[in-house]
Design a protein around this motif. Structure first.
Motif, short mmCIF file in Angstrom:
data_model
loop_
_atom_site.label_atom_id
_atom_site.label_comp_id
_atom_site.label_asym_id
_atom_site.label_seq_id
_atom_site.Cartn_x
_atom_site.Cartn_y
_atom_site.Cartn_z
N HIS A 1 0.82 -1.21 0.00
CA HIS A 1 0.00 0.00 0.00
C HIS A 1 0.86 1.26 0.00
CE1 HIS A 1 -3.49 -2.54 0.67
NE2 HIS A 1 -2.87 -3.10 1.69
N GLY A 2 2.17 1.12 -0.13
CA GLY A 2 3.06 2.28 -0.16
C GLY A 2 3.27 2.91 1.20
N GLN A 3 3.02 2.15 2.29
CA GLN A 3 3.21 2.66 3.64
C GLN A 3 4.54 2.16 4.20
OE1 GLN A 3 0.51 4.89 4.94
NE2 GLN A 3 0.56 4.70 2.70
N VAL A 4 5.25 3.05 4.87
CA VAL A 4 6.60 2.74 5.32
C VAL A 4 6.59 1.69 6.42
CG1 VAL A 4 8.68 3.68 6.41
CG2 VAL A 4 7.47 5.02 4.68
N ILE A 5 7.32 0.61 6.19
CA ILE A 5 7.52 -0.43 7.19
C ILE A 5 8.63 -0.02 8.14
CG2 ILE A 5 8.26 -2.83 7.55
CD1 ILE A 5 6.93 -3.52 4.88
N ASP A 6 9.71 0.51 7.60
CA ASP A 6 10.83 0.97 8.42
C ASP A 6 11.78 1.76 7.53
OD1 ASP A 6 12.41 1.36 10.64
OD2 ASP A 6 12.73 -0.76 11.06
N GLN B 1 15.80 -0.12 12.64
CA GLN B 1 15.36 0.04 14.02
C GLN B 1 14.70 -1.23 14.53
OE1 GLN B 1 15.58 2.52 16.23
NE2 GLN B 1 14.02 2.01 17.74
N GLU B 2 13.90 -1.86 13.68
CA GLU B 2 13.11 -3.01 14.09
C GLU B 2 13.65 -4.29 13.43
OE1 GLU B 2 10.62 -2.55 16.21
OE2 GLU B 2 10.69 -0.36 16.18
N HIS B 3 13.29 -5.45 14.01
CA HIS B 3 13.60 -6.73 13.38
C HIS B 3 12.78 -6.86 12.10
CE1 HIS B 3 16.07 -8.58 16.52
NE2 HIS B 3 15.25 -8.04 17.41
N GLN B 4 13.45 -7.08 10.98
CA GLN B 4 12.78 -7.13 9.68
C GLN B 4 13.02 -8.44 8.94
OE1 GLN B 4 10.76 -4.84 8.71
NE2 GLN B 4 11.22 -3.21 10.14
N VAL B 5 13.66 -9.41 9.60
CA VAL B 5 14.09 -10.60 8.87
C VAL B 5 12.91 -11.37 8.28
CG1 VAL B 5 14.17 -12.16 10.89
CG2 VAL B 5 15.70 -12.54 8.93
N PRO C 1 5.41 2.18 12.15
CA PRO C 1 5.75 1.17 11.15
C PRO C 1 4.51 0.41 10.68
CG PRO C 1 7.35 1.14 12.93
CD PRO C 1 6.24 2.06 13.36
N ALA C 2 4.39 0.23 9.38
CA ALA C 2 3.18 -0.34 8.80
C ALA C 2 2.81 -1.70 9.39
CB ALA C 2 3.33 -0.43 7.29
N GLY D 1 -5.01 4.16 8.25
CA GLY D 1 -4.86 5.61 8.25
C GLY D 1 -3.86 6.14 9.26
N HIS D 2 -3.29 5.25 10.08
CA HIS D 2 -2.33 5.70 11.09
C HIS D 2 -0.88 5.59 10.62
CE1 HIS D 2 -5.11 5.47 14.87
NE2 HIS D 2 -5.76 5.90 13.81
N THR D 3 -0.67 5.03 9.45
CA THR D 3 0.68 4.87 8.92
C THR D 3 0.99 6.03 7.96
OG1 THR D 3 -0.20 3.44 7.18
CG2 THR D 3 0.65 2.38 9.18
N ARG D 4 2.21 6.05 7.45
CA ARG D 4 2.63 7.12 6.57
C ARG D 4 3.39 6.57 5.37
NH1 ARG D 4 -0.51 9.11 9.45
NH2 ARG D 4 -0.34 11.02 10.72
#
Length: 405
Positions: free
Chosen positions: A107-112, A133-137, A262-263, A270-273
């Protein structure tokens, strides 16, 4: 291909571990307070957050970045995989260089957000490190489908220190790292350190001259000792996360969980960016081909964004933490995400997420600030202005070679 990290202790994943620098941190930690960052113990402040901040601006501060989550990407399809994962054109991050980026969901929302280190290059042999910043594996492995690539988390395999401030380069030279002054911003190189490879990158989270040092955990304490011996006459100080937070706000750097959600952690829509809503549209490269979120971001570019992240210069000296932002006629405009009284700018400053079309540079706004003095709560509607430039951007940040402060 997926190879698990042999150093991961998943059956203890809820535990908190001491950093490889913990023994040295404990010696400096006069407040005896600890916090958690990812899987590790971290220090909020060693003795005084304000004085540690001044060390970072006037001398040099040392911050333990070992808890930063580190992922290693390698294999014949490493570059195509990175191109699909990140929004920016990773092919422009050449070997020996570091690039800032974000990655998005469909959806084009930033995960990190994080940094990409191009460690090695060769036909089918590119190697990258992604720091976040976050675990993304889990997300990174999900995206390996169709690619001949190996992804593993190497957080526990690499110890790191951030050395930030005007005397940082001089300290590294005094430590014997000849030629470190030739390193340009977002460059990296390797040195021999007591028989081990030490990677040094001219990167950081303070908006100032600074470096990050990466080494195997077995040599972590020795690196700390040599660094503090070299910096004894250069004002070196251990620095905690509270001081680092002040430094990054002045530099206009965003923080996951603070300036955006983070998404993958969002519960309500609506709370993500998106990158555009965080002022990071410059990291979106539509001309490189397909990447996660591309279609949604193209649609957003055509219709316009919902929000805009801005920098605010606020009247008075009261930090505007968690404040509402209003127009001059008292209509809701957005919220403050990060705020502080800036000792360097001598002003109350903030980052804020505003609803469009608000947020053009020069716009006059009101910030609703609540503060307590002698157990009494006070409320002030402080005038504020949207500013274009960051609050701290010294020429020494870009100067090569840096001055010998």
């Amino acid at each position: 291909m997926i190879r698990p990290d042999s150093q991961r202790r998943d059956h203890f994943k809820d535990a908190v571990y001491p950093s490889p620098f913990h023994a040295r941190q404990k010696e400096h930690n006069q407040k005896r307070e600890w916090s958690r960052w990812s899987d590790y113990l971290s220090v909020p402040a060693y003795w005084c957050a304000d004085m540690e901040y001044f060390a970072g601006r006037n001398a040099c501060g040392v911050f333990d970045i070992t808890p930063m989550v580190k992922h290693r990407v390698s294999g014949p399809d490493a570059l195509p995989y990175m191109q699909r994962l990140a929004t920016r054109d990773v092919s422009k991050i050449k070997p020996g260089r570091v690039g800032y980026t974000v990655w998005c969901d469909d959806h084009g929302q930033v995960i990190d957000d994080g940094t990409i280190f191009h460690l090695e290059e060769g036909p089918g042999k590119d190697v990258y490190r992604i720091c976040s910043q976050e675990h993304q594996v889990d997300w990174f492995i999900t995206n390996t489908l169709g690619f001949d690539v190996t992804v593993r988390e190497e957080t526990h395999d690499v110890a790191g220190l951030a050395l930030q401030g005007p005397t940082s380069c001089a300290v590294l030279k005094d430590m014997g790292l000849a030629g470190v002054e030739k390193l340009t911003p977002f460059g990296m190189t390797w040195f021999d350190f007591e028989g081990r490879r030490l990677m040094v990158s001219r990167t950081g989270f303070t908006g100032d001259l600074g470096y990050e040092l990466w080494i195997d955990p077995g040599h972590a304490e020795l690196l700390w000792d040599r660094l503090f011996e070299a910096g004894r006459l250069r004002g070196i100080r251990a620095m905690g996360s509270a001081a680092l937070d002040m430094l990054r706000i002045e530099a206009g750097f965003i923080l996951a969980g603070q300036d955006f959600l983070p998404a993958m952690q969002a519960v309500r829509a609506g709370h993500t960016r998106s990158p555009f809503e965080l002022g990071l549209g410059w990291l979106v490269s539509f001309d490189k081909g397909v990447f996660n979120g591309r279609a949604a971001l193209l649609e957003e570019q055509a219709r316009g964004s919902r929000f805009r992240l801005v920098k605010l210069d606020i009247d008075g000296n009261k930090p505007a933490r968690d404040s509402f932002v209003f127009t001059r006629d008292k209509k809701y405009a957005g919220t403050v995400t990060s705020a502080m009284w800036s000792p360097s700018a001598k002003a109350s400053i903030a980052l804020a997420s505003l609803e469009m079309p608000h947020g053009e540079p020069g716009e006059e706004l009101l910030v609703e600030i609540y503060y307590r003095r002698e157990l009494k709560w006070n409320r002030v509607m402080a005038p504020a202005r949207v500013v274009k430039d960051v609050f701290w951007d010294p020429p020494r940040k870009r100067q090569t070679p840096p001055g010998d402060f």
